[in-house]
Design a protein around this motif. Sequence first.
Motif, PDB file in Angstrom:
ATOM      1  N   ASN A  80     -13.719  12.853  88.482  1.00 25.33           N
ATOM      2  CA  ASN A  80     -15.068  13.039  89.016  1.00 25.33           C
ATOM      3  C   ASN A  80     -15.125  13.339  90.500  1.00 25.33           C
ATOM      4  N   VAL A  81     -14.239  12.719  91.270  1.00 23.87           N
ATOM      5  CA  VAL A  81     -14.326  12.959  92.711  1.00 23.87           C
ATOM      6  C   VAL A  81     -13.932  14.409  92.997  1.00 23.87           C
ATOM      7  N   GLU A  82     -12.995  14.944  92.210  1.00 26.43           N
ATOM      8  CA  GLU A  82     -12.621  16.356  92.381  1.00 26.43           C
ATOM      9  C   GLU A  82     -13.846  17.225  92.073  1.00 26.43           C
ATOM     10  N   SER A  83     -14.524  16.936  90.961  1.00 28.01           N
ATOM     11  CA  SER A  83     -15.710  17.734  90.599  1.00 28.01           C
ATOM     12  C   SER A  83     -16.777  17.665  91.689  1.00 28.01           C
ATOM     13  N   GLY A  84     -16.974  16.462  92.234  1.00 30.03           N
ATOM     14  CA  GLY A  84     -18.011  16.306  93.255  1.00 30.03           C
ATOM     15  C   GLY A  84     -17.693  17.095  94.512  1.00 30.03           C
ATOM     16  N   LEU A  85     -16.443  16.991  94.993  1.00 27.74           N
ATOM     17  CA  LEU A  85     -16.062  17.708  96.217  1.00 27.74           C
ATOM     18  C   LEU A  85     -16.153  19.219  95.997  1.00 27.74           C
ATOM     19  N   LYS A  86     -15.704  19.669  94.817  1.00 31.50           N
ATOM     20  CA  LYS A  86     -15.761  21.106  94.544  1.00 31.50           C
ATOM     21  C   LYS A  86     -17.205  21.590  94.476  1.00 31.50           C
ATOM     22  N   THR A  87     -18.078  20.762  93.908  1.00 33.78           N
ATOM     23  CA  THR A  87     -19.484  21.157  93.809  1.00 33.78           C
ATOM     24  C   THR A  87     -20.067  21.389  95.202  1.00 33.78           C
ATOM     25  N   ILE A  88     -19.734  20.503  96.140  1.00 33.10           N
ATOM     26  CA  ILE A  88     -20.258  20.661  97.501  1.00 33.10           C
ATOM     27  C   ILE A  88     -19.752  21.978  98.101  1.00 33.10           C
ATOM     28  N   LEU A  89     -18.464  22.256  97.920  1.00 34.45           N
ATOM     29  CA  LEU A  89     -17.894  23.484  98.484  1.00 34.45           C
ATOM     30  C   LEU A  89     -18.482  24.723  97.805  1.00 34.45           C
ATOM     31  N   GLN A  90     -18.668  24.634  96.475  1.00 38.31           N
ATOM     32  CA  GLN A  90     -19.214  25.782  95.758  1.00 38.31           C
ATOM     33  C   GLN A  90     -20.642  26.066  96.215  1.00 38.31           C
ATOM     34  N   CYS A  91     -21.404  25.003  96.494  1.00 37.84           N
ATOM     35  CA  CYS A  91     -22.774  25.216  96.967  1.00 37.84           C
ATOM     36  C   CYS A  91     -22.784  25.823  98.358  1.00 37.84           C
ATOM     37  N   ALA A  92     -21.785  25.455  99.159  1.00 40.46           N
ATOM     38  CA  ALA A  92     -21.727  26.020 100.508  1.00 40.46           C
ATOM     39  C   ALA A  92     -21.418  27.514 100.397  1.00 40.46           C
ATOM     40  N   LEU A  93     -20.614  27.873  99.400  1.00 39.56           N
ATOM     41  CA  LEU A  93     -20.229  29.271  99.230  1.00 39.56           C
ATOM     42  C   LEU A  93     -21.322  30.092  98.573  1.00 39.56           C
ATOM     43  N   ASN A  94     -21.778  29.609  97.449  1.00 36.40           N
ATOM     44  CA  ASN A  94     -22.668  30.418  96.638  1.00 36.40           C
ATOM     45  C   ASN A  94     -23.351  29.524  95.611  1.00 36.40           C
ATOM     46  N   ARG A  95     -24.483  28.976  95.990  1.00 32.93           N
ATOM     47  CA  ARG A  95     -25.144  28.024  95.100  1.00 32.93           C
ATOM     48  C   ARG A  95     -25.519  28.629  93.748  1.00 32.93           C
ATOM     49  N   PRO A  96     -26.089  29.841  93.698  1.00 34.81           N
ATOM     50  CA  PRO A  96     -26.436  30.392  92.386  1.00 34.81           C
ATOM     51  C   PRO A  96     -25.224  30.508  91.453  1.00 34.81           C
ATOM     52  N   ALA A  97     -24.053  30.802  92.019  1.00 33.10           N
ATOM     53  CA  ALA A  97     -22.854  30.932  91.178  1.00 33.10           C
ATOM     54  C   ALA A  97     -22.480  29.574  90.588  1.00 33.10           C
ATOM     55  N   PHE A  98     -22.699  28.506  91.353  1.00 31.41           N
ATOM     56  CA  PHE A  98     -22.385  27.169  90.838  1.00 31.41           C
ATOM     57  C   PHE A  98     -23.243  26.895  89.600  1.00 31.41           C
ATOM     58  N   PHE A  99     -24.555  27.173  89.697  1.00 28.07           N
ATOM     59  CA  PHE A  99     -25.420  26.890  88.553  1.00 28.07           C
ATOM     60  C   PHE A  99     -25.142  27.838  87.383  1.00 28.07           C
ATOM     61  N   ALA A 100     -24.759  29.072  87.693  1.00 28.55           N
ATOM     62  CA  ALA A 100     -24.450  30.024  86.619  1.00 28.55           C
ATOM     63  C   ALA A 100     -23.258  29.474  85.820  1.00 28.55           C
ATOM     64  N   GLU A 101     -22.278  28.945  86.538  1.00 27.32           N
ATOM     65  CA  GLU A 101     -21.091  28.411  85.877  1.00 27.32           C
ATOM     66  C   GLU A 101     -21.447  27.195  85.009  1.00 27.32           C
ATOM     67  N   ARG A 102     -22.311  26.321  85.536  1.00 25.31           N
ATOM     68  CA  ARG A 102     -22.722  25.142  84.767  1.00 25.31           C
ATOM     69  C   ARG A 102     -23.472  25.570  83.504  1.00 25.31           C
ATOM     70  N   LEU A 103     -24.309  26.592  83.616  1.00 19.58           N
ATOM     71  CA  LEU A 103     -25.046  27.065  82.440  1.00 19.58           C
ATOM     72  C   LEU A 103     -24.074  27.616  81.403  1.00 19.58           C
ATOM     73  N   TYR A 104     -23.108  28.375  81.887  1.00 24.23           N
ATOM     74  CA  TYR A 104     -22.146  28.979  80.974  1.00 24.23           C
ATOM     75  C   TYR A 104     -21.413  27.888  80.181  1.00 24.23           C
ATOM     76  N   TYR A 105     -20.926  26.871  80.882  1.00 26.39           N
ATOM     77  CA  TYR A 105     -20.195  25.818  80.177  1.00 26.39           C
ATOM     78  C   TYR A 105     -21.082  24.940  79.311  1.00 26.39           C
ATOM     79  N   SER A 106     -22.391  24.952  79.557  1.00 27.09           N
ATOM     80  CA  SER A 106     -23.262  24.131  78.705  1.00 27.09           C
ATOM     81  C   SER A 106     -23.380  24.787  77.320  1.00 27.09           C
ATOM     82  N   MET A 107     -23.080  26.102  77.250  1.00 23.46           N
ATOM     83  CA  MET A 107     -23.233  26.804  75.974  1.00 23.46           C
ATOM     84  C   MET A 107     -21.930  27.296  75.373  1.00 23.46           C
TER      85      MET A 107
END
Length: 498
Positions: free
Chosen positions: A412-439
């Motif tokens: 979990n700590v890896e996921s959390g740190l990566k989420t922060i970095l991904q949001c700094a880079l490209n927040r829409p891409a982070f959510f796109a990836e989460r949507l993709y894996y939800s389906m």
Amino acid sequence: MGSGGGPRRPALRGPAPGSILPATRLGRDAAAGVRMSYPGYPPTGYPPFPGYPPVGQESSFPPPGQYPYPSGFPPMGGGAYPPAPSGGYPGAGGYPAPGGYPAPGGYPGAPQPGGAPSYPGGQGFGAPPGGAGFSGYPQPPSQSYGGGPAQVPLPGGFPGGPMPSQYPGGQSPYPSQPAAMTQGTQGTIRPAANFDAMRDAEVLRKAMKGFGTDEQAIIDVVANRSNDQRQKIKAAFKTMYGKDLIKDLKSELSGNMEELILALFMPSTYYDAWSLRNAMKGAGTQERVLIEILCTRTNQEIQEIVRCYQSEFGRDLEKDIRSDTSGHFERLLVSMCQGNRDENQNVNHQLAQEDAQRLYQAGEGRLGTDESCFNMILATRSFPQLKATMEAYSRMANRDLLNSVAREFSGNVESGLKTILQCALNRPAFFAERLYYSMKGAGTDDSTLVRIVVTRSEIDLVQIKQMFTHMYQKTLGTMIASDTSGDYRRLLLAIVGQ
């Protein structure tokens, strides 16, 4: 890790084959960030700018003319966008400033309802006050929530479009938005013009009266009104019929459709607080939900969530996090729920270099890992500053910081740190990836699908859809259509906007 919210029942009046399996793959699947080669990444034509690109675009604060933009800025294709707000999300390094979500009328600083913990049955979560807007949120003037493409970062991770080309191996794990994509961020749902709360309340009442329910009529109203307008419909319904709209809807709907409709009627801040409460209630904790909300929201949003959590559920969010998580993950989340990240939009290049050096020495440059150093930097620096740090890190270590985090941490700590970095880079891409894996794969993690579609619908769902197509070569709509069914599918597609 718990599965989606509550027992899954078939969507309205009929089985929904693809939609009722519980979430199984939530875990590290998405976190581990299946590495894909994203088209056009990183672009070749961008000069590696020495310092970090101006922050202008992460926010509307710094007057646009102030920073030396790299020559190609703003990227072509932006003719229609107002140049003024430099393209950043006002306020925080990331979302629209004010509680992020369109200010729902329903959640004034203090909750109206007498507290409605259940799925909120009782009071109809946050009886809306008459006026619009949360009392506490200053809405920046230029922020047009449903309206124009007002602002938001070029969703590319790095200003001026895509990332600089110094990523080792010519490829970075996170896509940066191609310059030609829309520059502002905008939601797919806009406030309806000529809105009449009483007329809508009447339509909903008719749709639920007598035998059967006219789901299409409900979908037409709900998918085409902003959250703020939905709060007003809720208030009008109670005034006109002396009944609670939410209770009526709950008695008519079930399963995923019920979850989706209720989510749409919750004031945004309340929905985030409710999702966090739900993720920690009962046995097991849904860590992905805690990460998705706490690591991606702005300071303002987090402070509102903490207040709402206390007033609606009579609980202290930080205490609940402490009792439900442990170790470095617990520390990261406690840091996040302070809502105290630096939000100064100016990038300090000197600091970015120093932080990159510190991170290297705390991880790749030593035996073992100094976790507290990662926590300190990732929890306190502004998103534009972190973006600059990632750039400096890849130049210095010849390795991408996201990869280093994956090598140094796990779980979990890896996921959390990566989420922060991904949001700094490209927040829409982070959510796109989460949507993709939800389906992706067997079964659908409906709670995640509903939560992201609803919470981003008035902020940046347009950009999320663009990133989704860019990353997975299919549209978000096609994937939703093949993974869901019935009224639930119709309502999701109406929100996503096909």
